[in-house]
Design a protein around this motif. Sequence first.
Motif, PDB file in Angstrom:
ATOM      1  N   GLN A 199      15.844  -2.669 -14.327  1.00 42.43           N
ATOM      2  CA  GLN A 199      15.905  -2.195 -12.951  1.00 42.43           C
ATOM      3  C   GLN A 199      14.488  -2.065 -12.409  1.00 42.43           C
ATOM      4  O   GLN A 199      13.671  -1.337 -12.939  1.00 42.43           O
ATOM      5  N   VAL A 200      14.220  -2.777 -11.330  1.00 36.06           N
ATOM      6  CA  VAL A 200      12.906  -2.710 -10.697  1.00 36.06           C
ATOM      7  C   VAL A 200      12.929  -1.618  -9.645  1.00 36.06           C
ATOM      8  O   VAL A 200      13.861  -1.501  -8.856  1.00 36.06           O
ATOM      9  N   GLN A 201      11.881  -0.820  -9.654  1.00 35.43           N
ATOM     10  CA  GLN A 201      11.730   0.205  -8.621  1.00 35.43           C
ATOM     11  C   GLN A 201      10.403   0.017  -7.906  1.00 35.43           C
ATOM     12  O   GLN A 201       9.371  -0.210  -8.548  1.00 35.43           O
ATOM     13  N   LEU A 202      10.450   0.108  -6.594  1.00 38.35           N
ATOM     14  CA  LEU A 202       9.254  -0.001  -5.770  1.00 38.35           C
ATOM     15  C   LEU A 202       9.179   1.248  -4.899  1.00 38.35           C
ATOM     16  O   LEU A 202      10.139   1.576  -4.200  1.00 38.35           O
ATOM     17  N   VAL A 203       8.042   1.922  -4.958  1.00 38.01           N
ATOM     18  CA  VAL A 203       7.881   3.153  -4.199  1.00 38.01           C
ATOM     19  C   VAL A 203       6.624   3.050  -3.346  1.00 38.01           C
ATOM     20  O   VAL A 203       5.515   2.935  -3.874  1.00 38.01           O
ATOM     21  N   GLU A 204       6.826   3.086  -2.020  1.00 37.28           N
ATOM     22  CA  GLU A 204       5.705   3.013  -1.089  1.00 37.28           C
ATOM     23  C   GLU A 204       5.166   4.410  -0.784  1.00 37.28           C
ATOM     24  O   GLU A 204       5.920   5.398  -0.816  1.00 37.28           O
ATOM     25  N   SER A 205       3.894   4.447  -0.459  1.00 34.58           N
ATOM     26  CA  SER A 205       3.272   5.693  -0.009  1.00 34.58           C
ATOM     27  C   SER A 205       2.071   5.350   0.863  1.00 34.58           C
ATOM     28  O   SER A 205       1.635   4.190   0.890  1.00 34.58           O
ATOM     29  N   GLY A 206       1.567   6.362   1.572  1.00 35.34           N
ATOM     30  CA  GLY A 206       0.351   6.172   2.336  1.00 35.34           C
ATOM     31  C   GLY A 206       0.534   6.039   3.834  1.00 35.34           C
ATOM     32  O   GLY A 206      -0.442   5.935   4.581  1.00 35.34           O
ATOM     33  N   GLY A 207       1.779   6.013   4.293  1.00 37.58           N
ATOM     34  CA  GLY A 207       1.992   5.925   5.730  1.00 37.58           C
ATOM     35  C   GLY A 207       1.607   7.214   6.432  1.00 37.58           C
ATOM     36  O   GLY A 207       1.297   8.224   5.802  1.00 37.58           O
ATOM     37  N   GLY A 208       1.612   7.157   7.766  1.00 39.03           N
ATOM     38  CA  GLY A 208       1.276   8.343   8.540  1.00 39.03           C
ATOM     39  C   GLY A 208       0.966   8.002   9.971  1.00 39.03           C
ATOM     40  O   GLY A 208       1.257   6.901  10.440  1.00 39.03           O
ATOM     41  N   LEU A 209       0.371   8.973  10.649  1.00 34.70           N
ATOM     42  CA  LEU A 209      -0.006   8.833  12.049  1.00 34.70           C
ATOM     43  C   LEU A 209      -1.517   8.620  12.138  1.00 34.70           C
ATOM     44  O   LEU A 209      -2.291   9.379  11.541  1.00 34.70           O
ATOM     45  N   VAL A 210      -1.927   7.619  12.898  1.00 33.29           N
ATOM     46  CA  VAL A 210      -3.338   7.307  13.047  1.00 33.29           C
ATOM     47  C   VAL A 210      -3.597   6.837  14.467  1.00 33.29           C
ATOM     48  O   VAL A 210      -2.697   6.277  15.109  1.00 33.29           O
ATOM     49  N   GLN A 211      -4.802   7.072  14.946  1.00 36.42           N
ATOM     50  CA  GLN A 211      -5.161   6.599  16.275  1.00 36.42           C
ATOM     51  C   GLN A 211      -5.496   5.108  16.246  1.00 36.42           C
ATOM     52  O   GLN A 211      -5.915   4.567  15.205  1.00 36.42           O
ATOM     53  N   ALA A 212      -5.333   4.473  17.381  1.00 34.15           N
ATOM     54  CA  ALA A 212      -5.699   3.069  17.496  1.00 34.15           C
ATOM     55  C   ALA A 212      -7.155   2.875  17.083  1.00 34.15           C
ATOM     56  O   ALA A 212      -8.016   3.680  17.443  1.00 34.15           O
ATOM     57  N   GLY A 213      -7.396   1.801  16.325  1.00 29.07           N
ATOM     58  CA  GLY A 213      -8.724   1.540  15.802  1.00 29.07           C
ATOM     59  C   GLY A 213      -8.969   2.126  14.430  1.00 29.07           C
ATOM     60  O   GLY A 213      -9.962   1.799  13.776  1.00 29.07           O
ATOM     61  N   GLY A 214      -8.073   2.980  13.977  1.00 33.25           N
ATOM     62  CA  GLY A 214      -8.212   3.619  12.684  1.00 33.25           C
ATOM     63  C   GLY A 214      -7.695   2.766  11.541  1.00 33.25           C
ATOM     64  O   GLY A 214      -7.313   1.603  11.729  1.00 33.25           O
ATOM     65  N   SER A 215      -7.688   3.372  10.355  1.00 36.54           N
ATOM     66  CA  SER A 215      -7.295   2.668   9.140  1.00 36.54           C
ATOM     67  C   SER A 215      -6.313   3.493   8.322  1.00 36.54           C
ATOM     68  O   SER A 215      -6.314   4.727   8.386  1.00 36.54           O
ATOM     69  N   LEU A 216      -5.504   2.797   7.559  1.00 36.01           N
ATOM     70  CA  LEU A 216      -4.620   3.408   6.566  1.00 36.01           C
ATOM     71  C   LEU A 216      -4.541   2.470   5.372  1.00 36.01           C
ATOM     72  O   LEU A 216      -4.701   1.255   5.528  1.00 36.01           O
ATOM     73  N   ARG A 217      -4.280   3.044   4.211  1.00 41.19           N
ATOM     74  CA  ARG A 217      -4.017   2.228   3.026  1.00 41.19           C
ATOM     75  C   ARG A 217      -2.660   2.585   2.464  1.00 41.19           C
ATOM     76  O   ARG A 217      -2.420   3.739   2.090  1.00 41.19           O
TER      77      ARG A 217
END
Length: 125
Positions: free
Chosen positions: A1-19
């Motif tokens: 069984q393969v499991q994939l778990v995402e993280s790191g999302g959120g709220l950011v202003q235009a021009g900003g960065s997220l990983r």
Amino acid sequence: QVQLVESGGGLVQAGGSLRLSCAASGRTFSSYTMGWFRQAPGKEREFVAAIRWSGGSTYYGDSVKGRFTIARDNAKNTVYLQMNSLKPEDTAVYYCAARIGSSILYDSPTYYNYWGRGTQVTVSS
């Protein structure tokens, strides 16, 4: 069984960065293609980026080329999506996906065998 778990999302202003991170477990991923897709309300799921686990070849959707970078950490079984110069139109739920097999198919959701639950990215103007 393969499991994939995402993280790191959120709220950011235009021009900003997220990983974003996608932690994968359950199999050996050496022959996999890992992809990131996104889906905004009322829109179809859109290809963002993909990486071949073996060899590291990368592919990008036209709307994110030059701004987003996909990478993998073999030791951690984790795939990353570095998102820079974010725009309000990047707002969506971002999904990690895994495709079994060695053929180079990567830009359609139908090619992928496993999916994470998604992480919300919101870019304010």
